[in-house]
Design a protein around this motif. Structure first.
Motif, PDB file in Angstrom:
ATOM      1  N   SER A 167      26.868 -28.233  72.838  1.00 33.42           N
ATOM      2  CA  SER A 167      26.225 -27.290  72.114  1.00 33.42           C
ATOM      3  C   SER A 167      25.613 -26.711  73.187  1.00 33.42           C
ATOM      4  O   SER A 167      25.567 -27.304  74.495  1.00 33.42           O
ATOM      5  N   ASP A 178      36.794 -14.268  76.034  1.00 37.16           N
ATOM      6  CA  ASP A 178      36.183 -13.533  74.772  1.00 37.16           C
ATOM      7  C   ASP A 178      35.680 -12.019  75.247  1.00 37.16           C
ATOM      8  O   ASP A 178      35.835 -11.096  74.468  1.00 37.16           O
ATOM      9  N   THR A 215      35.230 -15.763  69.648  1.00 36.83           N
ATOM     10  CA  THR A 215      35.915 -17.019  68.963  1.00 36.83           C
ATOM     11  C   THR A 215      36.688 -18.102  69.646  1.00 36.83           C
ATOM     12  O   THR A 215      36.401 -19.137  69.266  1.00 36.83           O
ATOM     13  N   TRP A 250      24.983  -9.026  69.710  1.00 34.25           N
ATOM     14  CA  TRP A 250      25.279 -10.103  69.871  1.00 34.25           C
ATOM     15  C   TRP A 250      24.344 -10.934  70.666  1.00 34.25           C
ATOM     16  O   TRP A 250      24.136 -12.003  70.916  1.00 34.25           O
ATOM     17  N   GLN A 269      34.049 -25.080  71.495  1.00 32.12           N
ATOM     18  CA  GLN A 269      32.614 -25.803  71.092  1.00 32.12           C
ATOM     19  C   GLN A 269      32.947 -26.798  69.830  1.00 32.12           C
ATOM     20  O   GLN A 269      32.491 -27.903  70.093  1.00 32.12           O
ATOM     21  N   LYS A 270      33.603 -26.276  69.103  1.00 26.73           N
ATOM     22  CA  LYS A 270      33.730 -27.152  67.689  1.00 26.73           C
ATOM     23  C   LYS A 270      34.909 -28.034  68.124  1.00 26.73           C
ATOM     24  O   LYS A 270      34.508 -29.273  67.580  1.00 26.73           O
ATOM     25  N   TYR A 329      34.494 -18.146  77.646  1.00 20.53           N
ATOM     26  CA  TYR A 329      33.683 -16.798  77.561  1.00 20.53           C
ATOM     27  C   TYR A 329      34.293 -15.590  78.110  1.00 20.53           C
ATOM     28  O   TYR A 329      34.050 -14.675  77.620  1.00 20.53           O
ATOM     29  N   THR A 358      33.575 -20.578  70.335  1.00 22.68           N
ATOM     30  CA  THR A 358      33.309 -21.303  69.131  1.00 22.68           C
ATOM     31  C   THR A 358      34.348 -22.070  68.931  1.00 22.68           C
ATOM     32  O   THR A 358      33.655 -23.411  68.776  1.00 22.68           O
ATOM     33  N   ASN A 362      23.842 -18.383  67.500  1.00 27.18           N
ATOM     34  CA  ASN A 362      24.954 -17.897  66.614  1.00 27.18           C
ATOM     35  C   ASN A 362      26.019 -17.499  67.758  1.00 27.18           C
ATOM     36  O   ASN A 362      25.884 -16.306  68.329  1.00 27.18           O
ATOM     37  N   TYR A 363      27.108 -17.962  67.774  1.00 27.51           N
ATOM     38  CA  TYR A 363      28.140 -17.620  68.814  1.00 27.51           C
ATOM     39  C   TYR A 363      29.786 -17.142  67.982  1.00 27.51           C
ATOM     40  O   TYR A 363      30.563 -17.481  68.416  1.00 27.51           O
ATOM     41  N   GLU A 364      29.211 -16.891  66.759  1.00 24.04           N
ATOM     42  CA  GLU A 364      30.530 -16.470  65.960  1.00 24.04           C
ATOM     43  C   GLU A 364      31.053 -15.145  66.330  1.00 24.04           C
ATOM     44  O   GLU A 364      32.446 -15.109  66.228  1.00 24.04           O
TER      45      GLU A 364
END
Length: 528
Positions: free
Chosen positions: A491, A430, A479, A466, A485-486, A427, A482, A474-476
């Motif tokens: 979550s 970003d 980057t 944001w 996270q994936k 975080y 996200t 929504n965390y798009e």
């Protein structure tokens, strides 16, 4: 005495280009063939209108005709006045100044005259700018400019560039072109002289523009370099031809203190020496230091005294940099822990070599971590991004080479197993990526305070957007977060989402829009 005078219109006996006449004149020494004409002409002209003429037999005293019909000594290269164009005075000069040559035959002085003419001819041909010579000089200036732009030592021209050009020309070009490359001047002193000449030319051009423009503004900043020398950099923005120009005016060192008085004296001395009018200065931009922005003893009131229309403005980029330095305690601690991990590996030669070898064995995209520099705070994004990309390699390295109890990071050896800690790192990365883009947008040519206002307002609106998206999960916009996270299939809890809140502050002063900045406030991250 009048027999040695002759009218300027009377043609004098001159045959300096033929060496055969030099020998023949030695047999006519002491002849008075010119005396009758000079005596008759002296009766019709005033004394102030006469000009003594040179005769070939004066070569016996070691004199030839110089510029403006003056005797020129071929031994000491001294040029006497026209009144000294007398055999007695020329002879006296030879006997007093050069007694060792008074017994020399006339052929000796003729040979000295021939050598002098030959040397003069060589010098003329050397310094005459033929097309080839002009191209060599231009190439020398262009290469010197390239050396100055790259920051390499001046000796690189003579030690690397010129030998490389010789090798290339010997393999590719003809012999005639190869000889021309050898004549290229790239010595240490020549490169320095070329750079100084170009710098002086640019400075003269800028000073000339400041003298002809209507208004200009200054932006100053004082900083200390690695050698503990205090330097004052001054940028100037002026209008010329219905367009604004921004240039570096000067960069000078402060030998003693960096007080407001010393700063003003340095700027004022430069302005006065170059004949620039203080009345044209309408703006002064600096940081918020007391020496710059003090109401009574700062730099601005001193400039205001000599430039009544000047208005002080706090630098927009500096205000934005100050605003975004604040972070919550939890994220500040996370950043400090990341720096400790990097210093443990990067600042120790053995650990750095072992980590590089480990990265090669694991087939990583990178082999080294990046050091963090507090002065260049924009480097935080690159430092954290590299640490996240090499998190697996760092974890393996710490397991194979655990820190000892003496090391300060032994308390954080399990951080790379903590998902909450890794999410915070992603975080922060970003956030600083966003701030990097904002800071770069505030820089560049022709960037005014109105453009800065638009950029900051757009950034603040983006932060508010944001914040609303994060509340919906929504965390798009983030980057790195996200992707992490994936990758780990995690979550976030809805009631403890990441929030970014922007605050706009405007200030109007004396008809000009003041700087605008935003503050970033970040809350902690909770993983479900």
């Amino acid at each position: 005495m009048d027999k040695w005078l002759i009218k300027p219109s009377t043609g004098s006996i001159r045959n300096t280009n033929q060496e055969s006449s030099d020998v023949s004149t030695s047999s006519n020494i002491g002849s008075n063939k010119w005396s009758s004409d000079a005596q008759s002409n002296s009766l019709t002209k005033k004394k102030g209108a006469w000009n003594r003429q040179y005769f070939e037999n004066y070569i016996q005293f070691g004199f030839i005709e110089g510029d403006d019909n003056k005797p020129f000594c071929v031994i000491c290269n001294a040029e006497l006045s026209n009144e000294s164009m007398k055999p007695s005075k020329l002879k006296r000069h030879l006997e007093l100044k050069h007694p060792e040559y008074k017994e020399k035959p006339i052929d000796f002085f003729i040979n000295r005259r021939r050598q002098l003419k030959s040397a003069k001819k060589n010098m003329t041909s050397m310094f005459s700018l033929s097309p080839q010579t002009e191209n060599l000089v231009l190439a020398s200036y262009e290469i010197s400019k390239l050396i100055a732009e790259t920051g390499y030592p001046h000796t690189i021209g003579e030690k690397l560039i010129l030998p490389a050009m010789k090798i290339i020309s010997s393999r590719i070009c003809e012999k005639k072109q190869e000889k021309q490359v050898i004549l290229l001047a790239l010595s240490n002193n020549t490169v320095k002289r070329r750079i100084v000449d170009m710098a002086n030319n640019i400075e003269e051009t800028i000073v000339g523009h400041l003298k002809s423009c209507c208004y200009f503004s200054l932006q100053v900043d004082e900083s200390t370099d690695v050698s503990d020398n205090a330097n004052l950099m001054c940028f100037v923005r002026y209008d010329l031809g219905n367009t604004s120009h921004e240039e570096l005016l000067f960069c000078k060192s402060l030998p003693t203190r960096t007080t407001a008085e010393e700063l003003f004296n340095l700027i004022n001395r430069y302005i006065i020496e170059n004949g620039i009018e203080w009345n044209k200065c309408v703006g002064l931009s600096s940081d918020g230091a007391r020496a710059m922005s003090g109401i009574r003893t700062g730099l601005f009131p001193r400039v205001k005294a000599v430039a009544p229309e000047c208005v002080w403005v706090h630098c927009s980029i500096h205000r934005e940099a100050l605003a975004v330095k604040k972070m919550p305690l939890s994220l500040t601690e996370t950043m400090q822990e990341c720096v400790k991990f990097i210093n443990f590996i990067k600042s120790r030669p053995l650990n750095s070599r072992l980590f590089s070898a480990l990265c090669k064995e694991m087939g990583s995209d990178h082999e080294h971590l990046l050091l963090h520099c507090e002065v260049r705070w924009l480097s935080r994004r690159n430092v954290l991004k590299r640490l996240i990309e090499l998190k697996e390699e760092v974890l393996v390295f710490l397991e194979q080479n655990p820190p000892t109890s003496k090391d300060a990071i032994f308390e954080f050896k399990d951080r790379f197993h903590d998902v909450n800690w890794l999410v915070k790192v992603a975080y922060i990365c970003d956030v600083f990526d966003f701030l990097n883009n904002l800071n770069l947008a505030l820089q560049g040519e022709n960037v005014t305070i109105f453009k800065v206002q638009e950029k900051v307002e757009a950034a603040t609106k983006k932060l508010n957007l944001w914040s609303r998206r994060i509340k919906t999960g929504n965390y798009e916009a983030f980057t790195m977060l996200t992707a992490f996270q994936k990758e780990n299939n995690i979550s976030f809890m809805p009631h403890d989402m990441l929030r970014a809140k922007g605050l706009i502050r405007r200030a109007l002063g004396k008809g000009l829009m003041d700087c605008i900045f935003c503050e970033i406030e970040i809350n902690a991250v909770v993983i479900k």
